[in-house]
Design a protein around this motif. Structure first.
Motif, PDB file in Angstrom:
ATOM      1  N   MET A   1     -67.424 -25.367  -1.094  1.00 52.52           N
ATOM      2  CA  MET A   1     -67.047 -25.792  -2.398  1.00 52.52           C
ATOM      3  C   MET A   1     -65.659 -24.859  -2.595  1.00 52.52           C
ATOM      4  SD  MET A   1     -67.804 -26.972  -5.142  1.00 52.52           S
ATOM      5  CE  MET A   1     -69.316 -27.495  -5.338  1.00 52.52           C
ATOM      6  N   ALA A   2     -64.561 -25.568  -2.780  1.00 54.33           N
ATOM      7  CA  ALA A   2     -63.336 -24.712  -2.568  1.00 54.33           C
ATOM      8  C   ALA A   2     -62.525 -24.857  -4.094  1.00 54.33           C
ATOM      9  CB  ALA A   2     -62.501 -25.810  -1.519  1.00 54.33           C
ATOM     10  N   GLY A   3     -61.985 -23.944  -4.429  1.00 53.77           N
ATOM     11  CA  GLY A   3     -61.251 -23.784  -5.687  1.00 53.77           C
ATOM     12  C   GLY A   3     -59.742 -24.043  -5.394  1.00 53.77           C
ATOM     13  N   ASN A   4     -59.275 -24.903  -6.093  1.00 57.66           N
ATOM     14  CA  ASN A   4     -57.687 -24.925  -5.985  1.00 57.66           C
ATOM     15  C   ASN A   4     -57.053 -24.709  -7.261  1.00 57.66           C
ATOM     16  OD1 ASN A   4     -55.032 -25.908  -5.810  1.00 57.66           O
ATOM     17  ND2 ASN A   4     -55.763 -28.055  -5.761  1.00 57.66           N
ATOM     18  N   TRP A   5     -56.570 -23.282  -7.009  1.00 59.75           N
ATOM     19  CA  TRP A   5     -55.839 -22.646  -8.347  1.00 59.75           C
ATOM     20  C   TRP A   5     -54.465 -23.459  -8.777  1.00 59.75           C
ATOM     21  CZ3 TRP A   5     -56.674 -16.612  -7.630  1.00 59.75           C
ATOM     22  CH2 TRP A   5     -58.387 -16.302  -7.689  1.00 59.75           C
ATOM     23  N   LYS A   6     -54.067 -24.141  -7.993  1.00 67.01           N
ATOM     24  CA  LYS A   6     -52.684 -24.802  -8.075  1.00 67.01           C
ATOM     25  C   LYS A   6     -51.822 -23.614  -8.674  1.00 67.01           C
ATOM     26  CE  LYS A   6     -55.188 -29.039  -9.271  1.00 67.01           C
ATOM     27  NZ  LYS A   6     -55.261 -30.431  -9.848  1.00 67.01           N
ATOM     28  N   MET A   7     -50.816 -23.976  -9.816  1.00 66.12           N
ATOM     29  CA  MET A   7     -49.845 -22.941  -9.931  1.00 66.12           C
ATOM     30  C   MET A   7     -50.364 -22.069 -11.264  1.00 66.12           C
ATOM     31  SD  MET A   7     -45.706 -23.616 -10.527  1.00 66.12           S
ATOM     32  CE  MET A   7     -45.814 -24.041 -12.265  1.00 66.12           C
ATOM     33  N   ASN A   8     -51.387 -21.343 -11.072  1.00 62.24           N
ATOM     34  CA  ASN A   8     -52.255 -20.470 -12.035  1.00 62.24           C
ATOM     35  C   ASN A   8     -52.405 -19.052 -11.500  1.00 62.24           C
ATOM     36  OD1 ASN A   8     -52.809 -22.387 -14.382  1.00 62.24           O
ATOM     37  ND2 ASN A   8     -53.464 -23.569 -12.681  1.00 62.24           N
ATOM     38  N   LYS A   9     -52.459 -18.186 -12.331  1.00 63.85           N
ATOM     39  CA  LYS A   9     -52.979 -16.733 -12.205  1.00 63.85           C
ATOM     40  C   LYS A   9     -51.769 -15.973 -11.591  1.00 63.85           C
ATOM     41  CE  LYS A   9     -57.946 -17.661 -11.480  1.00 63.85           C
ATOM     42  NZ  LYS A   9     -57.980 -17.200 -13.090  1.00 63.85           N
ATOM     43  N   THR A  10     -51.477 -14.799 -12.153  1.00 64.02           N
ATOM     44  CA  THR A  10     -50.641 -13.662 -11.821  1.00 64.02           C
ATOM     45  C   THR A  10     -51.583 -13.048 -10.742  1.00 64.02           C
ATOM     46  OG1 THR A  10     -51.447 -12.080 -13.111  1.00 64.02           O
ATOM     47  CG2 THR A  10     -49.515 -13.623 -14.068  1.00 64.02           C
ATOM     48  N   VAL A  11     -50.766 -11.894  -9.981  1.00 68.78           N
ATOM     49  CA  VAL A  11     -51.383 -11.224  -8.970  1.00 68.78           C
ATOM     50  C   VAL A  11     -52.638 -10.718  -9.613  1.00 68.78           C
ATOM     51  CG1 VAL A  11     -51.453  -9.272  -7.180  1.00 68.78           C
ATOM     52  CG2 VAL A  11     -49.471 -10.856  -7.563  1.00 68.78           C
ATOM     53  N   LEU A  12     -52.563  -9.722 -10.884  1.00 70.12           N
ATOM     54  CA  LEU A  12     -53.547  -9.330 -11.416  1.00 70.12           C
ATOM     55  C   LEU A  12     -54.625  -9.997 -11.953  1.00 70.12           C
ATOM     56  CD1 LEU A  12     -51.821  -6.408 -13.725  1.00 70.12           C
ATOM     57  CD2 LEU A  12     -53.412  -6.027 -11.616  1.00 70.12           C
ATOM     58  N   GLU A  13     -54.348 -10.996 -12.151  1.00 72.17           N
ATOM     59  CA  GLU A  13     -55.463 -11.992 -12.701  1.00 72.17           C
ATOM     60  C   GLU A  13     -56.284 -12.361 -11.527  1.00 72.17           C
ATOM     61  OE1 GLU A  13     -53.262 -14.078 -16.583  1.00 72.17           O
ATOM     62  OE2 GLU A  13     -53.013 -15.031 -14.892  1.00 72.17           O
ATOM     63  N   ALA A  14     -55.555 -12.866 -10.561  1.00 73.40           N
ATOM     64  CA  ALA A  14     -56.119 -13.184  -9.071  1.00 73.40           C
ATOM     65  C   ALA A  14     -57.261 -12.131  -8.538  1.00 73.40           C
ATOM     66  CB  ALA A  14     -55.100 -13.590  -7.903  1.00 73.40           C
ATOM     67  N   ILE A  15     -56.580 -10.920  -8.532  1.00 73.45           N
ATOM     68  CA  ILE A  15     -57.689  -9.566  -8.327  1.00 73.45           C
ATOM     69  C   ILE A  15     -58.801  -9.591  -9.016  1.00 73.45           C
ATOM     70  CG2 ILE A  15     -57.673  -7.019  -7.999  1.00 73.45           C
ATOM     71  CD1 ILE A  15     -54.717  -7.157  -7.150  1.00 73.45           C
ATOM     72  N   GLU A  16     -58.568  -9.630 -10.382  1.00 68.57           N
ATOM     73  CA  GLU A  16     -59.845  -9.544 -11.465  1.00 68.57           C
ATOM     74  C   GLU A  16     -60.678 -10.740 -11.107  1.00 68.57           C
ATOM     75  OE1 GLU A  16     -61.105  -7.543 -13.966  1.00 68.57           O
ATOM     76  OE2 GLU A  16     -59.324  -6.883 -13.052  1.00 68.57           O
ATOM     77  N   PHE A  17     -60.071 -11.898 -10.911  1.00 64.02           N
ATOM     78  CA  PHE A  17     -61.137 -13.072 -10.744  1.00 64.02           C
ATOM     79  C   PHE A  17     -61.972 -12.584  -9.424  1.00 64.02           C
ATOM     80  CE2 PHE A  17     -62.552 -16.814  -8.562  1.00 64.02           C
ATOM     81  CZ  PHE A  17     -62.507 -17.746  -9.404  1.00 64.02           C
ATOM     82  N   THR A  18     -61.335 -12.469  -8.338  1.00 62.47           N
ATOM     83  CA  THR A  18     -61.910 -11.920  -7.167  1.00 62.47           C
ATOM     84  C   THR A  18     -62.985 -11.130  -7.196  1.00 62.47           C
ATOM     85  OG1 THR A  18     -59.710 -12.908  -6.209  1.00 62.47           O
ATOM     86  CG2 THR A  18     -61.525 -12.209  -4.787  1.00 62.47           C
ATOM     87  N   LYS A  19     -62.864  -9.966  -7.666  1.00 63.67           N
ATOM     88  CA  LYS A  19     -63.514  -8.726  -7.739  1.00 63.67           C
ATOM     89  C   LYS A  19     -64.879  -9.210  -8.497  1.00 63.67           C
ATOM     90  CE  LYS A  19     -60.506  -4.809  -8.702  1.00 63.67           C
ATOM     91  NZ  LYS A  19     -60.501  -4.098  -7.315  1.00 63.67           N
TER      92      LYS A  19
ATOM     93  N   ARG B   1     -66.699 -33.097   7.266  1.00 65.68           N
ATOM     94  CA  ARG B   1     -67.256 -32.750   5.960  1.00 65.68           C
ATOM     95  C   ARG B   1     -66.165 -33.512   5.004  1.00 65.68           C
ATOM     96  NH1 ARG B   1     -68.184 -26.298   5.440  1.00 65.68           N
ATOM     97  NH2 ARG B   1     -66.228 -26.468   6.835  1.00 65.68           N
ATOM     98  N   ILE B   2     -66.713 -34.148   3.979  1.00 64.36           N
ATOM     99  CA  ILE B   2     -65.909 -34.842   2.914  1.00 64.36           C
ATOM    100  C   ILE B   2     -66.144 -34.397   1.542  1.00 64.36           C
ATOM    101  CG2 ILE B   2     -65.139 -37.213   2.393  1.00 64.36           C
ATOM    102  CD1 ILE B   2     -66.484 -38.516   5.039  1.00 64.36           C
ATOM    103  N   LEU B   3     -65.266 -33.676   1.095  1.00 62.22           N
ATOM    104  CA  LEU B   3     -65.225 -33.142  -0.110  1.00 62.22           C
ATOM    105  C   LEU B   3     -64.747 -34.369  -1.392  1.00 62.22           C
ATOM    106  CD1 LEU B   3     -63.433 -29.590   0.473  1.00 62.22           C
ATOM    107  CD2 LEU B   3     -65.881 -30.324   0.767  1.00 62.22           C
TER     108      LEU B   3
ATOM    109  N   ASP C   1     -72.804 -38.661   1.337  1.00 60.36           N
ATOM    110  CA  ASP C   1     -71.725 -38.495   2.235  1.00 60.36           C
ATOM    111  C   ASP C   1     -70.737 -37.596   1.551  1.00 60.36           C
ATOM    112  OD1 ASP C   1     -71.846 -39.964   4.662  1.00 60.36           O
ATOM    113  OD2 ASP C   1     -72.414 -41.883   3.164  1.00 60.36           O
ATOM    114  N   ILE C   2     -71.353 -36.854   0.371  1.00 56.80           N
ATOM    115  CA  ILE C   2     -70.335 -35.968  -0.262  1.00 56.80           C
ATOM    116  C   ILE C   2     -71.006 -34.496   0.205  1.00 56.80           C
ATOM    117  CG2 ILE C   2     -69.729 -34.991  -2.494  1.00 56.80           C
ATOM    118  CD1 ILE C   2     -69.840 -37.666  -3.837  1.00 56.80           C
ATOM    119  N   ASP C   3     -70.121 -33.661   0.962  1.00 57.85           N
ATOM    120  CA  ASP C   3     -70.252 -32.501   1.459  1.00 57.85           C
ATOM    121  C   ASP C   3     -69.808 -31.325   0.650  1.00 57.85           C
ATOM    122  OD1 ASP C   3     -71.485 -34.018   3.709  1.00 57.85           O
ATOM    123  OD2 ASP C   3     -69.532 -34.265   4.240  1.00 57.85           O
ATOM    124  N   GLY C   4     -69.474 -31.403  -0.462  1.00 58.94           N
ATOM    125  CA  GLY C   4     -68.821 -30.231  -1.278  1.00 58.94           C
ATOM    126  C   GLY C   4     -67.790 -30.668  -2.335  1.00 58.94           C
TER     127      GLY C   4
END
Ligand code: PGA
Length: 251
Positions: free
Chosen positions: A6-24, A207-209, A227-230
């Motif tokens: 399960m892969a998250g593609n954030w594209k052109m979103n989130k500042t560094v602080l927002e990214a840290i917050e999310f990840t924590k 694996r085919i997402l 045949d859907i692996d994620g």
């Protein structure tokens, strides 16, 4: 058994602080997850901070793009070596937004896939048809071309570590999802091409997402298809709550 991804593609979103917050938060929310591989792909600017944050967790890091040269006078570009160095294990290649807005061709995709292997990054190669191509009944032709040209010249070993993401362009960010049957049909077709190009064994392990407006309501119907692996998820990967629901889709 293949482990779903399960892969998250954030594209052109989130500042560094927002990214840290999310990840924590995500780290704590999914610490018990072992049967799904979890991947987040932040913007370049947040990779280093997120890389420090995920250390020792079950979250993997990926980049959304890179340039194929390893270093040199390419102002504004980022190399595979740099992406590996910052802690990524995956790289998304040939996303439809890159093909559409940055004129990325199958030939460029091919160079990038080969560049990924020079530093043992696992490529997630995106393919998919536009609405016009679907209406013109050329979907399978387009996808076959994207795969045969994009993956041209790979060794069997390299082909074994590729992940393919089927993302119908008309379903990305539009709220329109391919029906589970429509997605399954194309995923099956991709597996057949892989079998012709490499072997039955490699194609079975591929694996085919699926990507394109995946959300908590449609995730289990999609993921239940053989045949859907994620999933490769944009919008619904931006909030911990909605992304966690996708990661826990099997419950
Ligand atoms: P979406 O994006 O989930 O917002 O449709 C998917 C993608 O582009 O990878």
């Amino acid at each position: 058994m293949k482990k779903p991804l399960m892969a998250g593609n954030w594209k052109m979103n989130k500042t560094v602080l927002e990214a840290i917050e999310f990840t924590k938060t995500l780290k704590n929310t999914i610490s018990d997850i072992a049967n799904v591989e979890v991947l987040i792909c932040p913007a370049f600017t947040a990779l280093y901070a997120v890389s420090n944050e995920i250390r020792g967790s079950n979250i993997n890091l990926g980049s959304q793009n890179f340039f194929w040269e390893s270093k040199g006078a390419f102002t504004g570009e980022i190399s595979p070596v740099m992406i590996k160095d910052v802690g990524c294990s995956y790289v998304i290649i040939g996303h439809s937004e890159r093909r559409q807005y940055f004129a990325e061709t199958n030939e460029a995709v091919n160079k990038k896939i080969k560049a990924a292997f020079t530093v043992t990054l696992k490529p997630i190669v995106c393919v998919g048809e536009t609405l016009k191509e679907r209406e013109d009944n050329v979907t399978s032709k387009v996808i076959e071309k994207q795969i045969r040209e994009g993956l041209f010249g790979l060794t069997l070993e390299q082909a074994s570590s590729v992940v393919i993401a089927y993302e119908p362009v008309w379903a990305i960010g539009t709220g329109k999802t391919a029906s589970p049957d429509q997605a399954q049909e194309i995923h099956h077709f991709i597996r057949k091409i892989y079998e012709q190009m490499y072997s039955k064994d490699i194609s079975n392990k591929l694996r085919i997402l699926y990507g394109g407006s995946v959300n908590s309501k449609n995730v289990s119907d999609l993921m239940n298809k053989p045949d859907i692996d994620g999933g490769l998820v944009g919008g619904a990967s931006l909030e911990v709550e909605s992304f966690t629901k996708l990661i826990r889709y099997f419950k």
